[in-house]
Design a protein around this motif. Structure first.
Motif, mmCIF file in Angstrom:
data_model
loop_
_atom_site.group_PDB
_atom_site.id
_atom_site.type_symbol
_atom_site.label_atom_id
_atom_site.label_comp_id
_atom_site.label_asym_id
_atom_site.label_seq_id
_atom_site.Cartn_x
_atom_site.Cartn_y
_atom_site.Cartn_z
ATOM 1 N N SER A 110 95.301 94.018 75.712
ATOM 2 C CA SER A 110 94.304 93.427 74.831
ATOM 3 C C SER A 110 93.688 94.526 73.985
ATOM 4 O O SER A 110 93.347 95.591 74.508
ATOM 5 C CB SER A 110 93.205 92.727 75.640
ATOM 6 O OG SER A 110 93.757 91.727 76.469
ATOM 7 N N THR A 111 93.537 94.279 72.688
ATOM 8 C CA THR A 111 92.999 95.296 71.778
ATOM 9 C C THR A 111 91.794 94.735 71.040
ATOM 10 O O THR A 111 91.858 94.431 69.852
ATOM 11 C CB THR A 111 94.064 95.763 70.774
ATOM 12 O OG1 THR A 111 95.269 96.067 71.473
ATOM 13 C CG2 THR A 111 93.598 97.018 70.023
ATOM 14 N N ARG A 144 93.296 88.201 69.915
ATOM 15 C CA ARG A 144 92.470 87.189 70.567
ATOM 16 C C ARG A 144 92.911 86.980 72.012
ATOM 17 O O ARG A 144 92.083 86.757 72.898
ATOM 18 C CB ARG A 144 92.548 85.879 69.786
ATOM 19 C CG ARG A 144 91.659 84.784 70.341
ATOM 20 C CD ARG A 144 91.760 83.522 69.513
ATOM 21 N NE ARG A 144 90.922 82.465 70.043
ATOM 22 C CZ ARG A 144 90.896 81.225 69.577
ATOM 23 N NH1 ARG A 144 91.688 80.896 68.547
ATOM 24 N NH2 ARG A 144 90.107 80.321 70.120
ATOM 25 N N TYR A 145 94.228 87.023 72.221
ATOM 26 C CA TYR A 145 94.784 86.847 73.553
ATOM 27 C C TYR A 145 95.618 88.071 73.925
ATOM 28 O O TYR A 145 96.138 88.762 73.041
ATOM 29 C CB TYR A 145 95.678 85.599 73.606
ATOM 30 C CG TYR A 145 94.976 84.331 73.192
ATOM 31 C CD1 TYR A 145 93.953 83.803 73.966
ATOM 32 C CD2 TYR A 145 95.344 83.673 72.017
ATOM 33 C CE1 TYR A 145 93.303 82.635 73.582
ATOM 34 C CE2 TYR A 145 94.706 82.503 71.635
ATOM 35 C CZ TYR A 145 93.685 81.986 72.416
ATOM 36 O OH TYR A 145 93.043 80.852 72.035
ATOM 37 N N PRO A 146 95.782 88.355 75.211
ATOM 38 C CA PRO A 146 96.608 89.506 75.618
ATOM 39 C C PRO A 146 98.066 89.323 75.200
ATOM 40 O O PRO A 146 98.566 88.210 75.097
ATOM 41 C CB PRO A 146 96.478 89.506 77.156
ATOM 42 C CG PRO A 146 95.270 88.694 77.457
ATOM 43 C CD PRO A 146 95.171 87.665 76.370
ATOM 44 N N VAL A 147 98.714 90.451 74.968
ATOM 45 C CA VAL A 147 100.158 90.457 74.709
ATOM 46 C C VAL A 147 100.856 90.750 76.034
ATOM 47 O O VAL A 147 100.545 91.730 76.710
ATOM 48 C CB VAL A 147 100.530 91.525 73.665
ATOM 49 C CG1 VAL A 147 102.045 91.600 73.495
ATOM 50 C CG2 VAL A 147 99.859 91.229 72.333
ATOM 51 N N TYR A 148 101.788 89.887 76.409
ATOM 52 C CA TYR A 148 102.508 90.040 77.673
ATOM 53 C C TYR A 148 103.842 90.730 77.396
ATOM 54 O O TYR A 148 104.639 90.241 76.590
ATOM 55 C CB TYR A 148 102.744 88.678 78.322
ATOM 56 C CG TYR A 148 101.474 87.994 78.804
ATOM 57 C CD1 TYR A 148 101.123 87.999 80.151
ATOM 58 C CD2 TYR A 148 100.628 87.357 77.898
ATOM 59 C CE1 TYR A 148 99.960 87.377 80.589
ATOM 60 C CE2 TYR A 148 99.462 86.736 78.328
ATOM 61 C CZ TYR A 148 99.134 86.746 79.668
ATOM 62 O OH TYR A 148 97.979 86.138 80.094
ATOM 63 N N PRO A 163 101.273 82.641 76.570
ATOM 64 C CA PRO A 163 100.402 81.546 77.034
ATOM 65 C C PRO A 163 99.129 81.384 76.222
ATOM 66 O O PRO A 163 98.403 80.418 76.390
ATOM 67 C CB PRO A 163 100.067 81.965 78.473
ATOM 68 C CG PRO A 163 100.135 83.455 78.434
ATOM 69 C CD PRO A 163 101.248 83.793 77.466
ATOM 70 N N LYS A 164 98.817 82.363 75.359
ATOM 71 C CA LYS A 164 97.596 82.357 74.551
ATOM 72 C C LYS A 164 96.346 82.210 75.418
ATOM 73 O O LYS A 164 95.467 81.388 75.155
ATOM 74 C CB LYS A 164 97.654 81.254 73.496
ATOM 75 C CG LYS A 164 98.794 81.436 72.493
ATOM 76 C CD LYS A 164 98.668 80.480 71.338
ATOM 77 C CE LYS A 164 99.843 80.634 70.371
ATOM 78 N NZ LYS A 164 99.976 82.018 69.864
ATOM 79 N N GLY A 189 97.337 77.313 78.658
ATOM 80 C CA GLY A 189 98.669 77.286 79.228
ATOM 81 C C GLY A 189 99.403 76.011 78.859
ATOM 82 O O GLY A 189 98.894 75.146 78.154
ATOM 83 N N THR A 190 100.609 75.876 79.405
ATOM 84 C CA THR A 190 101.421 74.722 79.028
ATOM 85 C C THR A 190 101.389 73.618 80.074
ATOM 86 O O THR A 190 101.723 72.483 79.781
ATOM 87 C CB THR A 190 102.878 75.161 78.818
ATOM 88 O OG1 THR A 190 103.352 75.786 80.017
ATOM 89 C CG2 THR A 190 102.974 76.144 77.685
ATOM 90 N N LEU A 191 101.025 73.936 81.312
ATOM 91 C CA LEU A 191 101.003 72.939 82.369
ATOM 92 C C LEU A 191 99.611 72.829 82.958
ATOM 93 O O LEU A 191 98.930 73.836 83.151
ATOM 94 C CB LEU A 191 101.993 73.306 83.483
ATOM 95 C CG LEU A 191 103.461 73.457 83.086
ATOM 96 C CD1 LEU A 191 104.266 73.950 84.261
ATOM 97 C CD2 LEU A 191 104.015 72.130 82.596
ATOM 98 N N SER A 192 99.166 71.643 83.242
ATOM 99 C CA SER A 192 97.866 71.449 83.877
ATOM 100 C C SER A 192 98.053 71.471 85.384
ATOM 101 O O SER A 192 98.835 70.710 85.928
ATOM 102 C CB SER A 192 97.253 70.116 83.434
ATOM 103 O OG SER A 192 96.027 69.898 84.087
#
Length: 220
Positions: free
Chosen positions: A141-142, A147-151, A171-172, A198-201
């Protein structure tokens, strides 16, 4: 804040030495030797980064570049004014913050200057999650730049180097929990729980459950 702290101390030391006309010939020679070594390492770091590699350690390349610039500022402070390329080179390092200041004043370069300044002086926040002795998942994270970390996938390479493959998943969101399960010799299962995005709840949170190739970092 480590980068800005080191450079600020070096800058203040250079100004103090210039005002007091301090001269340390032996120290100057020793610092020049250190600076040349750091210059070579800094050039190698930049070349590696362009090709997706780096020295081992999340902050190693930034530390090398910071110490290179700091040693140049220190040298400018203890060097006597001369008309030669070496002195102008040190003066250029010393004058760089003033160039950024001018860029901040001019409206049409302000945004670009802010981005450059944050990239150079702002430290990123790194976290690494080990897969095995050769692979790890890294989040970066910068500040306001991301805004979101880079994986990224980090792979040990050639004794002192590592390969970084960015954006293996997106995953943003920042990770709240992560579980890594190696599958065979060439892939890893990533179970990632996040607060949002994320993509799944899963039980009111959000998650990603996927398998990634260790060699290419591609989704399977």
């Amino acid at each position: 804040m480590i980068t800005i702290t080191i450079l600020s101390l070096a800058y203040l030391a250079a100004i103090s030495f210039r005002i007091k006309h301090v001269k340390f010939p032996v120290l100057e020679l020793l610092t020049w030797n250190i600076h040349i070594v750091l210059m070579v390492l800094a050039a190698l770091s930049l070349l590696l980064m362009i090709n997706g590699y780096g020295f081992k350690g999340a902050q190693t390349d930034r530390v090398i570049l910071t110490l290179y610039a700091a040693s140049g500022l220190f040298l400018y402070g203890i060097s006597k004014p001369e008309i030669n390329a070496r002195y102008y080179y040190l003066a250029g390092l010393f004058a760089f913050p003033f160039v950024l200041l001018i860029g901040l004043i001019l409206p049409f370069t302000r945004t670009l200057t802010i981005l450059v300044a944050l990239s150079i002086y702002g430290d990123s926040d790194y976290h690494r999650y080990k897969i095995d002795d050769d692979f790890a998942i890294q989040t970066k994270s910068t500040g306001i730049l991301t805004r979101y970390p880079v994986y990224s996938m980090v792979e040990d390479k050639y004794w002192f180097f590592e390969k970084v493959t960015p954006e293996i998943i997106d995953p943003k969101a920042a990770p709240q929990g992560i579980k890594l399960t190696k599958r065979g010799n060439d892939s890893v299962r990533i179970q990632l729980v996040t607060s949002k995005g994320g993509t799944l709840s899963v039980g009111g949170t959000h998650a990603i459950d996927t398998v990634i190739s260790l060699k290419q970092g591609y989704l399977q």
